[in-house]
Design a protein around this motif. Structure first.
Motif, PDB file in Angstrom:
ATOM      1  N   GLU A  58      36.911  46.888  35.495  1.00 33.16           N
ATOM      2  CA  GLU A  58      37.600  45.815  34.793  1.00 33.16           C
ATOM      3  C   GLU A  58      36.605  44.901  34.100  1.00 33.16           C
ATOM      4  O   GLU A  58      36.805  44.486  32.963  1.00 33.16           O
ATOM      5  CB  GLU A  58      38.436  44.997  35.788  1.00 33.16           C
ATOM      6  CG  GLU A  58      39.557  45.771  36.448  1.00 33.16           C
ATOM      7  CD  GLU A  58      40.750  45.959  35.527  1.00 33.16           C
ATOM      8  OE1 GLU A  58      40.766  45.342  34.441  1.00 33.16           O
ATOM      9  OE2 GLU A  58      41.653  46.741  35.881  1.00 33.16           O
ATOM     10  N   SER A  61      35.304  46.350  30.857  1.00 32.55           N
ATOM     11  CA  SER A  61      36.263  46.773  29.851  1.00 32.55           C
ATOM     12  C   SER A  61      36.048  46.022  28.545  1.00 32.55           C
ATOM     13  O   SER A  61      35.550  44.909  28.510  1.00 32.55           O
ATOM     14  CB  SER A  61      37.693  46.524  30.351  1.00 32.55           C
ATOM     15  OG  SER A  61      37.902  45.146  30.551  1.00 32.55           O
ATOM     16  N   ARG A 277      44.489  42.430  35.464  1.00 32.64           N
ATOM     17  CA  ARG A 277      43.181  42.978  35.802  1.00 32.64           C
ATOM     18  C   ARG A 277      43.016  43.049  37.305  1.00 32.64           C
ATOM     19  O   ARG A 277      43.528  42.222  38.037  1.00 32.64           O
ATOM     20  CB  ARG A 277      42.062  42.129  35.183  1.00 32.64           C
ATOM     21  CG  ARG A 277      42.028  42.188  33.664  1.00 32.64           C
ATOM     22  CD  ARG A 277      40.864  41.395  33.130  1.00 32.64           C
ATOM     23  NE  ARG A 277      40.888  40.023  33.629  1.00 32.64           N
ATOM     24  CZ  ARG A 277      39.891  39.169  33.433  1.00 32.64           C
ATOM     25  NH1 ARG A 277      38.799  39.547  32.806  1.00 32.64           N
ATOM     26  NH2 ARG A 277      39.981  37.930  33.879  1.00 32.64           N
TER      27      ARG A 277
END
Length: 365
Positions: A58, A61, A277
């Motif tokens: 995450e 990203s 997330r």
């Protein structure tokens, strides 16, 4: 995952005033037991973690949305970056991007201690309260802006950041050596706090480490993982040495580092933060609940969290009415209801126990 034997007294002060206690459970070690009758959907506990982090996937990203380094909430009004952050724990973006954000958005930036500012820190916060909380709990010990001289300790921190992407303990609560370093730093900070209150250094260290080991399994039961302990530990020890040297006794050892990694592997709780997330955190009381494939408790989002931007706070509540004296349980599996007994047992194997909850016993005949 509930603590092993010898730590009941550690949690007595934490549960004062709650509708449960941590007690010895025959055949399980410790567990959480209701001390009064509980209604369906009754809130038992609202808790913040000792440590929380975004999962590496995450944090890396793109487009990356900057987040508060303490509460993990997205920083309001900040544009996304096309470059990932330096790590899941350290900072909300790259060094250049964070410098831009500090001037473009309503964010609070860490500039190190008031006594020294020899380097540049990447941490950004949504409020001064978050900055102060992070500083007092752990960040003061590893903030590169307060290292003097800047080169030595900052280089060890940079090395851990580099290892983070390639030394990940896998799974839905993935982490690397920098997360473990943060938990060790918090332990050192606790020991220093005890000393400041007049406790002798040896006793202060013992008390701080005892709090950590309340989560741990015995060393010979630790999970194998991908972290290269011998390669990463010298950087952690060197990074914390300026602070541990004030305690006049050994604190951060290779054995404790291994135990911390095992602790995080077995006890971390998954979190959903801003825009869905995924992150994880370590919670003192929530981690003491044993597993059941038909749990009578569940973890829900805090009622104070804004829609789409949940914080790192979790709430434990009952799923159904529970009688006083009954064990309170959670499921360690997110999709336990749709799994067969074989699938559940397989997914639970890394936790080092065989589930004997009523659902598993009935299904196994």
């Amino acid at each position: 995952m509930a603590a092993h034997s010898g730590h009941l007294e550690l949690f007595a002060r934490y549960t004062d005033g709650f509708a449960f206690q941590i007690q010895e459970i025959p055949g399980k070690g410790h567990g959480v037991v209701a001390t009064q009758d509980l209604a369906e959907h009754e809130e038992l506990l609202e808790e913040e973690p000792l440590l929380a982090w975004l999962l590496p996937s995450e944090a890396a990203s793109t487009p990356h949305r900057p987040h508060c380094s303490y509460c993990l909430r997205e920083l309001a009004g900040c544009p996304p970056s096309s470059a990932p952050p330096d790590s899941a724990v350290r900072g909300s973006g790259t060094r250049e991007h964070n410098s831009d954000l500090a001037s473009e958005c309503s964010v609070v930036r860490c500039n190190g201690s008031s006594l020294s500012s020899t380097g540049q820190c990447l941490e950004l916060y949504c409020s001064e309260k978050c900055r102060q909380s992070h500083w007092s709990q752990v960040h003061a010990l590893i903030c590169p802006a307060s290292f003097a001289p800047a080169g030595g300790c900052a280089a060890h921190l940079d090395a851990l950041v580099e290892y983070e992407a390639s030394a990940i303990v896998p799974g839905d609560k993935a982490f690397g050596p920098l997360v473990a370093c943060h938990l060790l730093a918090r332990t050192v900070a606790s020991a220093l706090d005890y000393v400041s209150r007049g406790l002798p250094p040896v006793e202060a260290v013992a008390s701080a480490v005892m709090s950590l080991r309340g989560f741990c399994l015995p060393a010979d039961q630790l999970l194998t993982n991908e972290i290269n302990f011998e390669r990463t530990f010298p950087h952690i020890r060197a990074l914390l040495e300026p602070h541990t040297s004030r305690l006049d006794c050994e604190v951060v050892t290779l054995d404790l580092y291994r135990q911390v990694v095992g602790l995080l592997s077995l006890n971390a709780q998954g979190l959903t933060v801003g825009r869905g997330r995924q992150g994880a955190g370590l919670f003192t009381l929530q981690s003491q609940f044993n597993h059941s494939c038909d749990p009578n408790c569940e973890i829900v989002t805090s009622a104070e969290d804004a829609p789409g931007n949940a914080s790192r706070t979790i709430v434990v509540r009952t799923r159904r009415a529970v009688r006083a004296g009954s064990e309170l349980t959670l499921s360690y599996l997110s999709e336990v209801g749709s799994m067969s007994t074989e699938e559940r047992q397989g997914r639970l194997r890394p936790y080092l126990f065989e589930c004997r909850c009523p659902r598993c016993v009935v299904n196994n005949g």
